[in-house]
Structures are given as structure tokens and as C-alpha cells.
Design a protein around this motif. Structure first.
Motif, PDB file in Angstrom:
ATOM      1  N   ARG A 149       0.822  -1.212   0.000  1.00  0.00           N
ATOM      2  CA  ARG A 149       0.000   0.000   0.000  1.00  0.00           C
ATOM      3  C   ARG A 149       0.853   1.258   0.000  1.00  0.00           C
ATOM      4  O   ARG A 149       0.521   2.244  -0.659  1.00  0.00           O
ATOM      5  N   LEU A 150       1.969   1.222   0.719  1.00  0.00           N
ATOM      6  CA  LEU A 150       2.882   2.365   0.698  1.00  0.00           C
ATOM      7  C   LEU A 150       3.514   2.529  -0.683  1.00  0.00           C
ATOM      8  O   LEU A 150       3.651   3.649  -1.188  1.00  0.00           O
ATOM      9  N   ALA A 151       3.907   1.416  -1.304  1.00  0.00           N
ATOM     10  CA  ALA A 151       4.483   1.482  -2.640  1.00  0.00           C
ATOM     11  C   ALA A 151       3.466   2.018  -3.653  1.00  0.00           C
ATOM     12  O   ALA A 151       3.836   2.720  -4.600  1.00  0.00           O
ATOM     13  N   ALA A 152       2.191   1.701  -3.448  1.00  0.00           N
ATOM     14  CA  ALA A 152       1.150   2.182  -4.352  1.00  0.00           C
ATOM     15  C   ALA A 152       1.001   3.698  -4.300  1.00  0.00           C
ATOM     16  O   ALA A 152       0.422   4.310  -5.208  1.00  0.00           O
ATOM     17  N   MET A 153       1.540   4.329  -3.241  1.00  0.00           N
ATOM     18  CA  MET A 153       1.501   5.782  -3.125  1.00  0.00           C
ATOM     19  C   MET A 153       2.544   6.447  -4.014  1.00  0.00           C
ATOM     20  O   MET A 153       2.559   7.664  -4.149  1.00  0.00           O
ATOM     21  N   GLY A 154       3.483   5.659  -4.581  1.00  0.00           N
ATOM     22  CA  GLY A 154       4.457   6.240  -5.495  1.00  0.00           C
ATOM     23  C   GLY A 154       5.857   5.687  -5.461  1.00  0.00           C
ATOM     24  O   GLY A 154       6.488   5.524  -6.513  1.00  0.00           O
ATOM     25  N   PRO A 155       6.437   5.398  -4.285  1.00  0.00           N
ATOM     26  CA  PRO A 155       7.841   4.980  -4.267  1.00  0.00           C
ATOM     27  C   PRO A 155       8.075   3.610  -4.902  1.00  0.00           C
ATOM     28  O   PRO A 155       7.205   2.745  -4.859  1.00  0.00           O
ATOM     29  N   ASP A 156       9.274   3.444  -5.474  1.00  0.00           N
ATOM     30  CA  ASP A 156       9.636   2.161  -6.087  1.00  0.00           C
ATOM     31  C   ASP A 156       9.966   1.112  -5.038  1.00  0.00           C
ATOM     32  O   ASP A 156       9.723  -0.071  -5.230  1.00  0.00           O
ATOM     33  N   ARG A 157      10.579   1.571  -3.947  1.00  0.00           N
ATOM     34  CA  ARG A 157      10.984   0.643  -2.885  1.00  0.00           C
ATOM     35  C   ARG A 157      10.589   1.204  -1.537  1.00  0.00           C
ATOM     36  O   ARG A 157      10.711   2.403  -1.282  1.00  0.00           O
ATOM     37  N   VAL A 158      10.122   0.317  -0.660  1.00  0.00           N
ATOM     38  CA  VAL A 158       9.681   0.702   0.681  1.00  0.00           C
ATOM     39  C   VAL A 158      10.373  -0.195   1.689  1.00  0.00           C
ATOM     40  O   VAL A 158      10.426  -1.415   1.507  1.00  0.00           O
ATOM     41  N   VAL A 159      10.914   0.413   2.735  1.00  0.00           N
ATOM     42  CA  VAL A 159      11.495  -0.338   3.847  1.00  0.00           C
ATOM     43  C   VAL A 159      10.802   0.123   5.124  1.00  0.00           C
ATOM     44  O   VAL A 159      10.751   1.317   5.408  1.00  0.00           O
ATOM     45  N   ILE A 160      10.248  -0.811   5.890  1.00  0.00           N
ATOM     46  CA  ILE A 160       9.663  -0.504   7.199  1.00  0.00           C
ATOM     47  C   ILE A 160      10.622  -1.028   8.256  1.00  0.00           C
ATOM     48  O   ILE A 160      10.947  -2.215   8.286  1.00  0.00           O
ATOM     49  N   THR A 161      11.083  -0.134   9.110  1.00  0.00           N
ATOM     50  CA  THR A 161      12.002  -0.521  10.177  1.00  0.00           C
ATOM     51  C   THR A 161      11.234  -0.707  11.486  1.00  0.00           C
ATOM     52  O   THR A 161      10.059  -0.354  11.592  1.00  0.00           O
ATOM     53  N   SER A 162      11.905  -1.259  12.476  1.00  0.00           N
ATOM     54  CA  SER A 162      11.310  -1.494  13.810  1.00  0.00           C
ATOM     55  C   SER A 162      10.077  -2.382  13.737  1.00  0.00           C
ATOM     56  O   SER A 162       9.141  -2.231  14.533  1.00  0.00           O
ATOM     57  N   ALA A 163      10.074  -3.300  12.800  1.00  0.00           N
ATOM     58  CA  ALA A 163       8.942  -4.223  12.651  1.00  0.00           C
ATOM     59  C   ALA A 163       9.126  -5.437  13.558  1.00  0.00           C
ATOM     60  O   ALA A 163      10.255  -5.791  13.917  1.00  0.00           O
ATOM     61  N   PRO A 164       8.024  -6.089  13.938  1.00  0.00           N
ATOM     62  CA  PRO A 164       8.171  -7.296  14.765  1.00  0.00           C
ATOM     63  C   PRO A 164       8.840  -8.424  13.993  1.00  0.00           C
ATOM     64  O   PRO A 164       8.695  -8.528  12.775  1.00  0.00           O
ATOM     65  N   ALA A 165       9.583  -9.245  14.707  1.00  0.00           N
ATOM     66  CA  ALA A 165      10.304 -10.364  14.099  1.00  0.00           C
ATOM     67  C   ALA A 165       9.710 -11.682  14.574  1.00  0.00           C
ATOM     68  O   ALA A 165       9.029 -11.752  15.602  1.00  0.00           O
ATOM     69  N   ALA A 166       9.990 -12.744  13.816  1.00  0.00           N
ATOM     70  CA  ALA A 166       9.481 -14.064  14.172  1.00  0.00           C
ATOM     71  C   ALA A 166      10.183 -14.615  15.407  1.00  0.00           C
ATOM     72  O   ALA A 166       9.567 -15.291  16.239  1.00  0.00           O
ATOM     73  N   ARG A 167      11.476 -14.312  15.547  1.00  0.00           N
ATOM     74  CA  ARG A 167      12.234 -14.837  16.680  1.00  0.00           C
ATOM     75  C   ARG A 167      12.093 -13.935  17.903  1.00  0.00           C
ATOM     76  O   ARG A 167      12.199 -12.709  17.781  1.00  0.00           O
ATOM     77  N   PRO A 168      11.874 -14.510  19.072  1.00  0.00           N
ATOM     78  CA  PRO A 168      11.799 -13.696  20.292  1.00  0.00           C
ATOM     79  C   PRO A 168      13.097 -12.929  20.523  1.00  0.00           C
ATOM     80  O   PRO A 168      14.182 -13.418  20.230  1.00  0.00           O
ATOM     81  N   GLY A 169      12.974 -11.701  21.027  1.00  0.00           N
ATOM     82  CA  GLY A 169      14.149 -10.899  21.310  1.00  0.00           C
ATOM     83  C   GLY A 169      14.793 -10.293  20.083  1.00  0.00           C
ATOM     84  O   GLY A 169      15.939  -9.835  20.151  1.00  0.00           O
ATOM     85  N   HIS A 170      14.080 -10.283  18.971  1.00  0.00           N
ATOM     86  CA  HIS A 170      14.598  -9.717  17.738  1.00  0.00           C
ATOM     87  C   HIS A 170      13.634  -8.662  17.192  1.00  0.00           C
ATOM     88  O   HIS A 170      12.451  -8.643  17.551  1.00  0.00           O
ATOM     89  N   CYS A 171      14.134  -7.798  16.312  1.00  0.00           N
ATOM     90  CA  CYS A 171      13.296  -6.877  15.557  1.00  0.00           C
ATOM     91  C   CYS A 171      13.693  -7.014  14.096  1.00  0.00           C
ATOM     92  O   CYS A 171      14.680  -7.683  13.765  1.00  0.00           O
ATOM     93  N   ALA A 172      12.925  -6.386  13.211  1.00  0.00           N
ATOM     94  CA  ALA A 172      13.152  -6.626  11.790  1.00  0.00           C
ATOM     95  C   ALA A 172      13.005  -5.352  10.967  1.00  0.00           C
ATOM     96  O   ALA A 172      12.335  -4.401  11.373  1.00  0.00           O
ATOM     97  N   ALA A 173      13.649  -5.371   9.814  1.00  0.00           N
ATOM     98  CA  ALA A 173      13.402  -4.404   8.752  1.00  0.00           C
ATOM     99  C   ALA A 173      12.837  -5.214   7.586  1.00  0.00           C
ATOM    100  O   ALA A 173      13.420  -6.219   7.188  1.00  0.00           O
TER     101      ALA A 173
END
Length: 204
Positions: A149-173
Motif C-alpha cells: 500500500r505504501l508502494a502504491a503511493m508512489g515509491p519504487d521501494r519501501v522499507v519498514i524498520t522497527s517491525a516485529p520479528a518471528a524470533r523472540p528478542g529480535h526486531c526486523a526491517a
């Protein structure tokens, strides 16, 4: 041997006297990669704002337009525009002008996103841009939907940081390339500490 052409970036960001954030982070990192960084300062602060109280703030909105006028007179062209801290809706218009040629804050930022090639919002900023509630426990499918949905607003590439990760004690981009319709994710251990300027470092 082929000569690599000089890459030039216009960096629209604030200058903080004390701290590791904003232009004091962006300029040396980009310079280390051989990029000429031309700052378009939005404000001068005595220090970074995160974790510091009583900082001074001098708005440079009135100087930004004349600086762009001079750049146009010089015939400057940029390979990229780096947009960081913007202090008011007028600065968003100036940033859009910079991107296009050579207003409430969130709505104006959504318009600015339409001019960008790459955006790197954190999980909170992504929610604001999409006008939806912040979900710290968002599912992987939910993250993919946000990226698209963010890419549909115009940008070619989107990176979301501070996202939840599958492994406990981790975060994701998590990221999405609209042209290739490709997703990727990078997980790292979560460090329970406060480091101002990490977003600027990541974007740079």
C-alpha cells in the motif's frame, strides 16, 4: 578503467550542534561512499531532540527557497534528494519542489511520499502514512500489505524498520521492491537501549 561519475545528493535535514543525528550523521556516511552531499538545512538546533531537554531551535524555512533559487541559477542537478527532519508544512512544499525540479503534517507527508523513489518509515510512521492504527504485533501478511500500500503511493521501494520479528528478542526491517514484486526481511537482535540517530544512519 571506467571513471565512476560523481554522485550528488541534496540533503534536506536539520543541523544539530550536539549529538549523532541528522546532517552530522548523513554527510560523513554519504561522503564515505563518494557522494557529494549538498545540505539544504531546515533548522539549526543546539542538540539532537531525542533524549535531550531545553534544546534551542532556529527555523530556516525563510532561507530554503532562496537557496533553491540559487541552485537553479547554478544549473545544479542531483542524483537523489534525501529528506529528513521537516519542521512545518511549508518545508514539505519546498522539499517537493526540490524533488520535482533538479499541507497538515501527515497529509502533506503522504503527498511528499508520492515524489520519492525510496522511503524508510518505521512501524509508527507507516501507520500514520496509511491512516491506520499502530499495531506493534502486526502479522507478516499485514506487513506485506502495508509495504504494498505504501508502494502504491508512489515509491519504487519501501522499507519498514522497527517491525516485529518471528524470533523472540529480535526486531526486523522488511522491504518491498515494486518493480520486481519482491519482498525481503532482515532480523537482528533487539538491544534494549536508546540510540538517537539510528534512523538517520540507516537511511544514509
Amino acid at each position: 578503467m571506467h571513471e565512476i561519475p560523481l554522485q550528488r545528493v541534496a540533503a534536506i535535514h536539520d543541523l544539530s550542534g550536539f549529538g549523532r543525528a541528522s546532517l552530522t550523521v548523513a554527510i560523513p556516511i554519504l561522503a564515505s561512499m563518494g557522494v557529494q552531499t549538498c545540505p539544504l538545512p531546515t533548522a539549526v538546533l543546539s542538540s539532537q531532540t531525542s533524549g535531550v531537554e531545553g534544546f534551542t531551535f532556529h527555523d530556516l524555512t525563510a532561507e530554503m527557497g532562496p537557496m533553491l533559487d540559487h541552485w537553479q541559477e547554478l544549473g545544479l542537478r542531483f542524483d537523489a534528494v534525501y529528506s529528513g527532519f521537516l519542521g512545518n508544512p511549508r518545508q514539505l512544499e519546498i522539499a517537493a519542489r526540490c524533488i520535482g525540479h533538479f499541507l497538515k503534517m501527515v497529509e502533506a507527508m503522504r503527498q511528499l511520499v508520492g515524489h520519492a523513489h525510496v522511503i524508510t518509515p518505521n512501524l509508527t510512521e507507516a501507520a500514520f502514512l496509511l491512516d491506520e492504527p499502530y499495531r506493534p504485533d502486526i502479522s507478516p501478511d499485514g506487513l506485506k500489505e502495508q509495504l504494498q500500500r505504501l508502494a502504491a503511493m508512489g515509491p519504487d521501494r519501501v522499507v519498514i524498520t522497527s517491525a516485529p520479528a518471528a524470533r523472540p528478542g529480535h526486531c526486523a526491517a522488511v522491504a518491498y521492491d515494486r518493480g520486481q514484486h519482491r519482498f525481503w526481511k532482515m532480523e537482528s537482535p533487539y538491544i534494549p537501549a536508546f540510540y538517537p540517530g539510528t534512523g538517520d544512519t540507516f537511511s544514509s
